[in-house]
Design a protein around this motif. Structure first.
Motif, PDB file in Angstrom:
ATOM      1  N   ALA A  86      14.740  -4.780  21.498  1.00 44.86           N
ATOM      2  CA  ALA A  86      14.608  -3.966  20.280  1.00 44.86           C
ATOM      3  C   ALA A  86      14.219  -4.786  19.062  1.00 44.86           C
ATOM      4  N   SER A  87      14.940  -5.867  18.811  1.00 48.52           N
ATOM      5  CA  SER A  87      14.647  -6.659  17.614  1.00 48.52           C
ATOM      6  C   SER A  87      13.276  -7.326  17.710  1.00 48.52           C
ATOM      7  N   SER A  88      12.905  -7.774  18.912  1.00 49.78           N
ATOM      8  CA  SER A  88      11.602  -8.430  19.085  1.00 49.78           C
ATOM      9  C   SER A  88      10.461  -7.445  18.886  1.00 49.78           C
ATOM     10  N   ILE A  89      10.634  -6.224  19.387  1.00 51.95           N
ATOM     11  CA  ILE A  89       9.585  -5.213  19.228  1.00 51.95           C
ATOM     12  C   ILE A  89       9.406  -4.890  17.751  1.00 51.95           C
ATOM     13  N   ALA A  90      10.519  -4.649  17.056  1.00 57.49           N
ATOM     14  CA  ALA A  90      10.432  -4.311  15.628  1.00 57.49           C
ATOM     15  C   ALA A  90       9.794  -5.449  14.832  1.00 57.49           C
ATOM     16  N   ALA A  91      10.203  -6.694  15.108  1.00 52.69           N
ATOM     17  CA  ALA A  91       9.633  -7.839  14.399  1.00 52.69           C
ATOM     18  C   ALA A  91       8.137  -7.952  14.673  1.00 52.69           C
ATOM     19  N   ALA A  92       7.745  -7.718  15.918  1.00 57.09           N
ATOM     20  CA  ALA A  92       6.330  -7.824  16.273  1.00 57.09           C
ATOM     21  C   ALA A  92       5.509  -6.716  15.620  1.00 57.09           C
ATOM     22  N   ILE A  93       6.067  -5.516  15.522  1.00 57.44           N
ATOM     23  CA  ILE A  93       5.344  -4.415  14.876  1.00 57.44           C
ATOM     24  C   ILE A  93       5.075  -4.754  13.410  1.00 57.44           C
ATOM     25  N   VAL A  94       6.107  -5.174  12.692  1.00 56.84           N
ATOM     26  CA  VAL A  94       5.950  -5.453  11.261  1.00 56.84           C
ATOM     27  C   VAL A  94       5.030  -6.646  11.038  1.00 56.84           C
ATOM     28  N   SER A  95       5.207  -7.703  11.804  1.00 58.74           N
ATOM     29  CA  SER A  95       4.383  -8.895  11.596  1.00 58.74           C
ATOM     30  C   SER A  95       2.926  -8.633  11.955  1.00 58.74           C
ATOM     31  N   THR A  96       2.685  -7.834  12.993  1.00 57.56           N
ATOM     32  CA  THR A  96       1.306  -7.543  13.391  1.00 57.56           C
ATOM     33  C   THR A  96       0.616  -6.649  12.374  1.00 57.56           C
ATOM     34  N   VAL A  97       1.323  -5.628  11.882  1.00 59.97           N
ATOM     35  CA  VAL A  97       0.735  -4.791  10.833  1.00 59.97           C
ATOM     36  C   VAL A  97       0.426  -5.640   9.598  1.00 59.97           C
ATOM     37  N   GLY A  98       1.339  -6.559   9.260  1.00 62.24           N
ATOM     38  CA  GLY A  98       1.079  -7.455   8.136  1.00 62.24           C
ATOM     39  C   GLY A  98      -0.147  -8.315   8.367  1.00 62.24           C
ATOM     40  N   ALA A  99      -0.330  -8.783   9.608  1.00 60.81           N
ATOM     41  CA  ALA A  99      -1.504  -9.598   9.925  1.00 60.81           C
ATOM     42  C   ALA A  99      -2.789  -8.783   9.796  1.00 60.81           C
ATOM     43  N   ILE A 100      -2.737  -7.514  10.198  1.00 61.23           N
ATOM     44  CA  ILE A 100      -3.912  -6.649  10.061  1.00 61.23           C
ATOM     45  C   ILE A 100      -4.220  -6.419   8.582  1.00 61.23           C
ATOM     46  N   ALA A 101      -3.178  -6.101   7.806  1.00 61.31           N
ATOM     47  CA  ALA A 101      -3.387  -5.817   6.384  1.00 61.31           C
ATOM     48  C   ALA A 101      -3.916  -7.031   5.634  1.00 61.31           C
ATOM     49  N   ASP A 102      -3.540  -8.228   6.063  1.00 62.22           N
ATOM     50  CA  ASP A 102      -3.989  -9.451   5.393  1.00 62.22           C
ATOM     51  C   ASP A 102      -5.503  -9.634   5.459  1.00 62.22           C
ATOM     52  N   VAL A 103      -6.114  -9.207   6.565  1.00 62.41           N
ATOM     53  CA  VAL A 103      -7.537  -9.512   6.767  1.00 62.41           C
ATOM     54  C   VAL A 103      -8.410  -8.268   6.851  1.00 62.41           C
ATOM     55  N   ALA A 104      -7.815  -7.077   6.703  1.00 63.01           N
ATOM     56  CA  ALA A 104      -8.591  -5.845   6.783  1.00 63.01           C
ATOM     57  C   ALA A 104      -9.485  -5.691   5.560  1.00 63.01           C
ATOM     58  N   SER A 105     -10.577  -4.968   5.735  1.00 59.02           N
ATOM     59  CA  SER A 105     -11.429  -4.609   4.601  1.00 59.02           C
ATOM     60  C   SER A 105     -10.764  -3.434   3.895  1.00 59.02           C
ATOM     61  N   PRO A 106     -10.260  -3.629   2.673  1.00 55.73           N
ATOM     62  CA  PRO A 106      -9.417  -2.593   2.044  1.00 55.73           C
ATOM     63  C   PRO A 106     -10.013  -1.206   2.019  1.00 55.73           C
ATOM     64  N   ALA A 107     -11.277  -1.082   1.649  1.00 52.03           N
ATOM     65  CA  ALA A 107     -11.864   0.257   1.521  1.00 52.03           C
ATOM     66  C   ALA A 107     -11.817   1.004   2.846  1.00 52.03           C
ATOM     67  N   GLU A 108     -12.074   0.295   3.952  1.00 49.68           N
ATOM     68  CA  GLU A 108     -12.052   0.934   5.253  1.00 49.68           C
ATOM     69  C   GLU A 108     -10.633   1.108   5.778  1.00 49.68           C
ATOM     70  N   ALA A 109      -9.739   0.205   5.384  1.00 47.73           N
ATOM     71  CA  ALA A 109      -8.392   0.219   5.935  1.00 47.73           C
ATOM     72  C   ALA A 109      -7.474   1.236   5.280  1.00 47.73           C
ATOM     73  N   VAL A 110      -7.748   1.600   4.041  1.00 45.89           N
ATOM     74  CA  VAL A 110      -6.822   2.464   3.301  1.00 45.89           C
ATOM     75  C   VAL A 110      -6.544   3.750   4.058  1.00 45.89           C
ATOM     76  N   GLU A 111      -7.586   4.445   4.491  1.00 41.68           N
ATOM     77  CA  GLU A 111      -7.392   5.713   5.193  1.00 41.68           C
ATOM     78  C   GLU A 111      -6.669   5.508   6.516  1.00 41.68           C
ATOM     79  N   ALA A 112      -7.042   4.453   7.240  1.00 44.41           N
ATOM     80  CA  ALA A 112      -6.417   4.201   8.537  1.00 44.41           C
ATOM     81  C   ALA A 112      -4.923   3.951   8.391  1.00 44.41           C
ATOM     82  N   PHE A 113      -4.534   3.154   7.401  1.00 44.73           N
ATOM     83  CA  PHE A 113      -3.120   2.893   7.170  1.00 44.73           C
ATOM     84  C   PHE A 113      -2.395   4.152   6.715  1.00 44.73           C
ATOM     85  N   ALA A 114      -3.037   4.951   5.871  1.00 42.73           N
ATOM     86  CA  ALA A 114      -2.399   6.165   5.355  1.00 42.73           C
ATOM     87  C   ALA A 114      -2.094   7.143   6.481  1.00 42.73           C
TER      88      ALA A 114
END
Length: 378
Positions: free
Chosen positions: A212-240
């Protein structure tokens, strides 16, 4: 008595398995100490988290030790960040600054490795100031351990035989991450690391209670990694879209919270040319984040709710500051239809901004602009 042989996770890096003799981890806070003249007191300031480092004594063994050693060496030499799964620490996104290999004649079928890993961190230090986005990235990283602990606490009383909905929710989170990563136009060199992290989540989803803790940590860290390098204009709708809770399972909530945080980061990283553009972005925060906060209020620890609230407040504050320093939009009226290049030169002394005028007003033929259109005040 606890079965320690079953308590630890199988170790892997970039999906390549190996064995661990010992693992060391170090971290801490960067604390600045300032003595006060003529006083027994001093001032300490927290300057942020120190770099997390991991040292391993690892090995591969067996009849295929030579083949496995070559595969492991290739994984260690590959460029870019990737997921390291530690027996006790769980998955973490890392880079490899140094490794060494050793083999002994008297220990045929055994190849040892000494490896240093460092937490991946930001891909580069941006020269363009994006304080809001960087602050949110730091908040996302700081929340990983807290969310992991909250998730493990919620899953503590779930019997393995009753964990099928949680396994499905965790696998669904990995699938949603894949969709968001595809929509976010990630740089080619970043996609393998993100795909590797998502594959790790999918694998861990088979044991939602134990992991449980590993899955939750991996979800948050991976989403953070995506947000760090995503193209904001294209990513905004996808994240929303991804921030809408898919259900009320704990992993649905963790996923929604992570994507809502990523949504705030991509908004803050956007490039807003006018005051109204920044205000419109700020006004998008509440409709996306508030439903997630409502769901978190009963489904996870209050600390997760506070974490997402802080991220949303940081994004709103940053966008308000951007709006205060941008020129407003105005409506321009002309007697006749003119080319966008002529209008851009007349307004800004720069014909190169013709494309900006055409895009803002959704004009398919820049050679004939409407007689009334929106433009940023010169």
């Amino acid at each position: 008595m606890r079965d320690w042989l079953k308590a630890f996770r199988p170790a892997s890096f970039r999906g390549v398995p190996f064995f661990v003799d010992y693992e060391d981890a170090e971290g801490g806070r960067r604390v600045s100490v300032s003595p006060i003249a003529y006083s027994d007191l001093h001032v300490t300031e927290d300057m942020g988290g120190d770099v997390r480092r991991f040292s391993l004594s690892a090995y591969v063994a067996g009849d295929a030790a030579d083949i496995n050693a070559r595969a492991f060496t290739a994984a260690l030499n590959a460029p870019g960040a990737a997921t390291l799964v530690l027996p006790m620490g769980g998955p973490v996104l890392v880079r490899v600054p140094r490794w060494s290999l050793s083999r002994e004649r008297s220990r045929a079928g055994y190849v040892g490795f000494d490896i240093e890993f460092v937490a991946a961190g930001l891909p580069s230090l941006p020269f363009a100031a994006v304080p809001g986005a960087l602050a949110i990235a730091s908040l996302i990283t700081a929340g990983i351990d807290m969310i992991a602990a909250a998730t493990a606490f919620r899953m503590r009383d779930v019997a393995p035989g009753q964990a099928a909905p949680s396994a499905l929710a965790a696998a669904s989170a990995a699938s949603t991450m894949t969709a968001v990563a595809d929509a976010s136009e990630l740089p080619e060199d970043k996609r393998p690391a993100v795909a590797d992290a998502i594959a790790t989540i999918t694998r861990l989803a088979a044991e939602p209670v134990a992991q449980a803790s590993s899955i939750a940590a991996a979800i948050v860290s991976t989403v953070g990694a995506i947000a760090d390098v995503a193209s904001p204009a294209e990513a905004v709708e996808a994240f929303a879209v991804a921030a809408v809770p898919a259900g009320d399972d704990v992993f649905d909530l963790v996923s929604a919270a992570a994507f809502a945080a990523g949504f705030c980061q991509t908004l803050a990283a956007g490039d807003y040319l006018s005051r109204q553009d920044a205000r419109r972005a700020r006004d998008r925060i509440s409709p996306v984040v508030d439903p997630v906060l409502d769901a978190l209020s009963t489904g996870l620890d209050v600390s997760v709710n506070e974490w997402l609230s802080d991220i949303a407040a940081t994004a709103a504050s940053d966008l308000s500051a951007v709006a205060a320093n941008r020129a407003p939009l105005v409506t321009v009226h002309t007697e006749v239809s003119l080319p966008a290049t002529a209008l851009a030169y007349a307004l800004y002394g720069d014909a190169g901004r013709a494309g900006e005028l055409a895009r803002r007003n959704s004009v398919a033929t820049p050679a004939a602009m409407p007689i009334s259109f929106e433009a940023i005040a010169p």
